[in-house]
Write a protein that holds these residues in place. Structure first.
Motif, PDB file in Angstrom:
ATOM      1  N   LYS A   1       0.824  -1.210   0.000  1.00  7.70           N
ATOM      2  CA  LYS A   1       0.000   0.000   0.000  1.00  7.70           C
ATOM      3  C   LYS A   1       0.856   1.256   0.000  1.00  7.70           C
ATOM      4  O   LYS A   1       0.561   2.227  -0.709  1.00  7.70           O
ATOM      5  CB  LYS A   1      -0.950  -0.016   1.197  1.00  7.70           C
ATOM      6  N   LEU A   2       1.938   1.254   0.783  1.00  3.53           N
ATOM      7  CA  LEU A   2       2.820   2.434   0.810  1.00  3.53           C
ATOM      8  C   LEU A   2       3.541   2.634  -0.523  1.00  3.53           C
ATOM      9  O   LEU A   2       3.731   3.772  -0.971  1.00  3.53           O
ATOM     10  CB  LEU A   2       3.815   2.330   1.964  1.00  3.53           C
ATOM     11  N   LEU A   3       3.930   1.549  -1.175  1.00  2.17           N
ATOM     12  CA  LEU A   3       4.522   1.662  -2.511  1.00  2.17           C
ATOM     13  C   LEU A   3       3.509   2.203  -3.511  1.00  2.17           C
ATOM     14  O   LEU A   3       3.851   3.014  -4.391  1.00  2.17           O
ATOM     15  CB  LEU A   3       5.066   0.317  -2.973  1.00  2.17           C
ATOM     16  N   ALA A   4       2.260   1.777  -3.386  1.00  2.00           N
ATOM     17  CA  ALA A   4       1.210   2.292  -4.268  1.00  2.00           C
ATOM     18  C   ALA A   4       1.009   3.786  -4.040  1.00  2.00           C
ATOM     19  O   ALA A   4       0.859   4.549  -5.001  1.00  2.00           O
ATOM     20  CB  ALA A   4      -0.096   1.535  -4.035  1.00  2.00           C
ATOM     21  N   VAL A   5       1.021   4.209  -2.778  1.00  2.00           N
ATOM     22  CA  VAL A   5       0.900   5.641  -2.459  1.00  2.00           C
ATOM     23  C   VAL A   5       2.028   6.415  -3.137  1.00  2.00           C
ATOM     24  O   VAL A   5       1.791   7.440  -3.786  1.00  2.00           O
ATOM     25  CB  VAL A   5       0.912   5.864  -0.927  1.00  2.00           C
ATOM     26  N   ALA A   6       3.248   5.926  -2.983  1.00  2.00           N
ATOM     27  CA  ALA A   6       4.396   6.603  -3.602  1.00  2.00           C
ATOM     28  C   ALA A   6       4.234   6.669  -5.114  1.00  2.00           C
ATOM     29  O   ALA A   6       4.460   7.716  -5.730  1.00  2.00           O
ATOM     30  CB  ALA A   6       5.695   5.879  -3.228  1.00  2.00           C
ATOM     31  N   GLY A   7       3.836   5.567  -5.730  1.00  2.00           N
ATOM     32  CA  GLY A   7       3.649   5.544  -7.178  1.00  2.00           C
ATOM     33  C   GLY A   7       2.571   6.500  -7.642  1.00  2.00           C
ATOM     34  O   GLY A   7       2.741   7.202  -8.649  1.00  2.00           O
ATOM     35  N   LEU A   8       1.474   6.551  -6.910  1.00  2.00           N
ATOM     36  CA  LEU A   8       0.389   7.458  -7.290  1.00  2.00           C
ATOM     37  C   LEU A   8       0.836   8.918  -7.194  1.00  2.00           C
ATOM     38  O   LEU A   8       0.547   9.724  -8.090  1.00  2.00           O
ATOM     39  CB  LEU A   8      -0.835   7.216  -6.407  1.00  2.00           C
ATOM     40  N   LEU A   9       1.548   9.251  -6.126  1.00  4.21           N
ATOM     41  CA  LEU A   9       1.970  10.638  -5.948  1.00  4.21           C
ATOM     42  C   LEU A   9       3.083  11.021  -6.920  1.00  4.21           C
ATOM     43  O   LEU A   9       3.046  12.116  -7.504  1.00  4.21           O
ATOM     44  CB  LEU A   9       2.401  10.874  -4.500  1.00  4.21           C
ATOM     45  N   ILE A  10       4.046  10.157  -7.117  1.00  8.49           N
ATOM     46  CA  ILE A  10       5.108  10.427  -8.097  1.00  8.49           C
ATOM     47  C   ILE A  10       4.500  10.545  -9.494  1.00  8.49           C
ATOM     48  O   ILE A  10       4.915  11.369 -10.304  1.00  8.49           O
ATOM     49  CB  ILE A  10       6.187   9.335  -8.043  1.00  8.49           C
ATOM     50  N   GLY A  11       3.488   9.723  -9.742  1.00  7.16           N
ATOM     51  CA  GLY A  11       2.851   9.691 -11.050  1.00  7.16           C
ATOM     52  C   GLY A  11       2.073  10.938 -11.410  1.00  7.16           C
ATOM     53  O   GLY A  11       1.647  11.100 -12.554  1.00  7.16           O
ATOM     54  N   ILE A  12       1.901  11.842 -10.469  1.00  4.90           N
ATOM     55  CA  ILE A  12       1.254  13.115 -10.793  1.00  4.90           C
ATOM     56  C   ILE A  12       2.169  13.947 -11.698  1.00  4.90           C
ATOM     57  O   ILE A  12       1.702  14.697 -12.550  1.00  4.90           O
ATOM     58  CB  ILE A  12       0.874  13.879  -9.501  1.00  4.90           C
ATOM     59  N   LYS A  13       3.482  13.756 -11.552  1.00  2.00           N
ATOM     60  CA  LYS A  13       4.450  14.519 -12.337  1.00  2.00           C
ATOM     61  C   LYS A  13       5.239  13.677 -13.344  1.00  2.00           C
ATOM     62  O   LYS A  13       5.737  14.217 -14.326  1.00  2.00           O
ATOM     63  CB  LYS A  13       5.460  15.201 -11.398  1.00  2.00           C
ATOM     64  N   VAL A  14       5.367  12.373 -13.106  1.00  3.03           N
ATOM     65  CA  VAL A  14       6.180  11.511 -13.970  1.00  3.03           C
ATOM     66  C   VAL A  14       5.254  10.637 -14.817  1.00  3.03           C
ATOM     67  O   VAL A  14       4.487   9.827 -14.271  1.00  3.03           O
ATOM     68  CB  VAL A  14       7.148  10.636 -13.142  1.00  3.03           C
ATOM     69  N   GLU A  15       5.347  10.814 -16.118  1.00  5.24           N
ATOM     70  CA  GLU A  15       4.446  10.120 -17.044  1.00  5.24           C
ATOM     71  C   GLU A  15       4.463   8.605 -16.861  1.00  5.24           C
ATOM     72  O   GLU A  15       5.530   7.993 -16.781  1.00  5.24           O
ATOM     73  CB  GLU A  15       4.817  10.456 -18.484  1.00  5.24           C
ATOM     74  N   GLY A  16       3.280   8.040 -16.788  1.00  2.00           N
ATOM     75  CA  GLY A  16       3.111   6.593 -16.753  1.00  2.00           C
ATOM     76  C   GLY A  16       3.163   5.965 -15.377  1.00  2.00           C
ATOM     77  O   GLY A  16       2.603   4.894 -15.168  1.00  2.00           O
ATOM     78  N   VAL A  17       3.823   6.614 -14.425  1.00  2.00           N
ATOM     79  CA  VAL A  17       3.983   6.012 -13.096  1.00  2.00           C
ATOM     80  C   VAL A  17       2.642   5.940 -12.367  1.00  2.00           C
ATOM     81  O   VAL A  17       2.291   4.918 -11.777  1.00  2.00           O
ATOM     82  CB  VAL A  17       5.046   6.770 -12.271  1.00  2.00           C
ATOM     83  N   GLY A  18       1.887   7.023 -12.391  1.00  2.83           N
ATOM     84  CA  GLY A  18       0.581   7.040 -11.726  1.00  2.83           C
ATOM     85  C   GLY A  18      -0.396   6.064 -12.355  1.00  2.83           C
ATOM     86  O   GLY A  18      -1.153   5.387 -11.655  1.00  2.83           O
ATOM     87  N   LEU A  19      -0.360   5.985 -13.677  1.00  6.04           N
ATOM     88  CA  LEU A  19      -1.221   5.034 -14.384  1.00  6.04           C
ATOM     89  C   LEU A  19      -0.882   3.605 -13.968  1.00  6.04           C
ATOM     90  O   LEU A  19      -1.770   2.814 -13.635  1.00  6.04           O
ATOM     91  CB  LEU A  19      -1.068   5.211 -15.890  1.00  6.04           C
ATOM     92  N   ALA A  20       0.412   3.282 -13.945  1.00  8.71           N
ATOM     93  CA  ALA A  20       0.839   1.939 -13.542  1.00  8.71           C
ATOM     94  C   ALA A  20       0.465   1.658 -12.090  1.00  8.71           C
ATOM     95  O   ALA A  20      -0.006   0.555 -11.758  1.00  8.71           O
ATOM     96  CB  ALA A  20       2.343   1.781 -13.738  1.00  8.71           C
ATOM     97  N   ALA A  21       0.648   2.650 -11.218  1.00  9.16           N
ATOM     98  CA  ALA A  21       0.298   2.469  -9.804  1.00  9.16           C
ATOM     99  C   ALA A  21      -1.206   2.273  -9.642  1.00  9.16           C
ATOM    100  O   ALA A  21      -1.652   1.411  -8.872  1.00  9.16           O
ATOM    101  CB  ALA A  21       0.773   3.669  -8.987  1.00  9.16           C
ATOM    102  N   ASN A  22      -1.991   3.033 -10.379  1.00 12.55           N
ATOM    103  CA  ASN A  22      -3.452   2.908 -10.305  1.00 12.55           C
ATOM    104  C   ASN A  22      -3.902   1.520 -10.762  1.00 12.55           C
ATOM    105  O   ASN A  22      -4.739   0.883 -10.121  1.00 12.55           O
ATOM    106  CB  ASN A  22      -4.115   4.001 -11.139  1.00 12.55           C
ATOM    107  N   VAL A  23      -3.312   1.043 -11.847  1.00 15.89           N
ATOM    108  CA  VAL A  23      -3.634  -0.307 -12.327  1.00 15.89           C
ATOM    109  C   VAL A  23      -3.197  -1.344 -11.290  1.00 15.89           C
ATOM    110  O   VAL A  23      -3.905  -2.326 -11.039  1.00 15.89           O
ATOM    111  CB  VAL A  23      -2.988  -0.570 -13.707  1.00 15.89           C
ATOM    112  N   GLY A  24      -2.061  -1.111 -10.646  1.00 15.78           N
ATOM    113  CA  GLY A  24      -1.597  -2.009  -9.592  1.00 15.78           C
ATOM    114  C   GLY A  24      -2.542  -2.047  -8.402  1.00 15.78           C
ATOM    115  O   GLY A  24      -2.788  -3.113  -7.824  1.00 15.78           O
ATOM    116  N   VAL A  25      -3.094  -0.903  -8.036  1.00 15.88           N
ATOM    117  CA  VAL A  25      -4.071  -0.846  -6.934  1.00 15.88           C
ATOM    118  C   VAL A  25      -5.318  -1.653  -7.307  1.00 15.88           C
ATOM    119  O   VAL A  25      -5.857  -2.404  -6.491  1.00 15.88           O
ATOM    120  CB  VAL A  25      -4.429   0.613  -6.577  1.00 15.88           C
ATOM    121  N   ILE A  26      -5.750  -1.530  -8.544  1.00 19.95           N
ATOM    122  CA  ILE A  26      -6.899  -2.308  -9.006  1.00 19.95           C
ATOM    123  C   ILE A  26      -6.581  -3.798  -8.942  1.00 19.95           C
ATOM    124  O   ILE A  26      -7.393  -4.600  -8.464  1.00 19.95           O
ATOM    125  CB  ILE A  26      -7.324  -1.873 -10.423  1.00 19.95           C
TER     126      ILE A  26
END
Length: 119
Positions: A53-78
């Protein structure tokens, strides 16, 4: 489909919900203990869920500025909550915790993906 969340705030809300869930899971209240015991997850593995969950949080927040990271994290959460759904169904643990926590978070993550990345 976008590789950066637009708008960004639903992704932040999902990250906040996961962060709260991770913090609660450090010393889990009864409803979380009941949920994890209900799906027969050994207690010595509970820490893994906090890390995921903490890695997903980091990915979602980093992904606000870094292309593709938030999308990948969101898919991972799903994927995480789909696996949790499977565990609940397999264990036949379909009590309130399943409907509110597990499916609620799954629907939230799907809604964020659709709203911030697809539509």
């Amino acid at each position: 489909m976008s590789v950066l969340p637009e708008p960004w705030w639903p992704t932040t809300l999902l990250a906040a919900a996961l962060f709260g869930d991770a913090i609660l899971s450090i010393r889990p209240p009864k409803f979380i203990r009941d949920c994890l015991d209900g799906v027969n997850l050994p207690r010595e593995w509970w820490w893994v869920l906090i890390c995921v969950k903490l890695l997903a949080v980091a990915g979602l927040l980093i992904g606000i500025k870094v292309e593709g990271v938030g999308l990948a994290a969101n898919v991972g959460v799903i994927a995480y909550f789909l696996a949790a759904t499977y565990a609940h169904v397999k264990a036949r643990f379909l009590k309130q915790e399943f409907w509110l926590n597990c499916l609620g978070m799954l629907l939230f993550a799907v809604a964020v993906l659709l709203y911030s990345f697809v539509l």
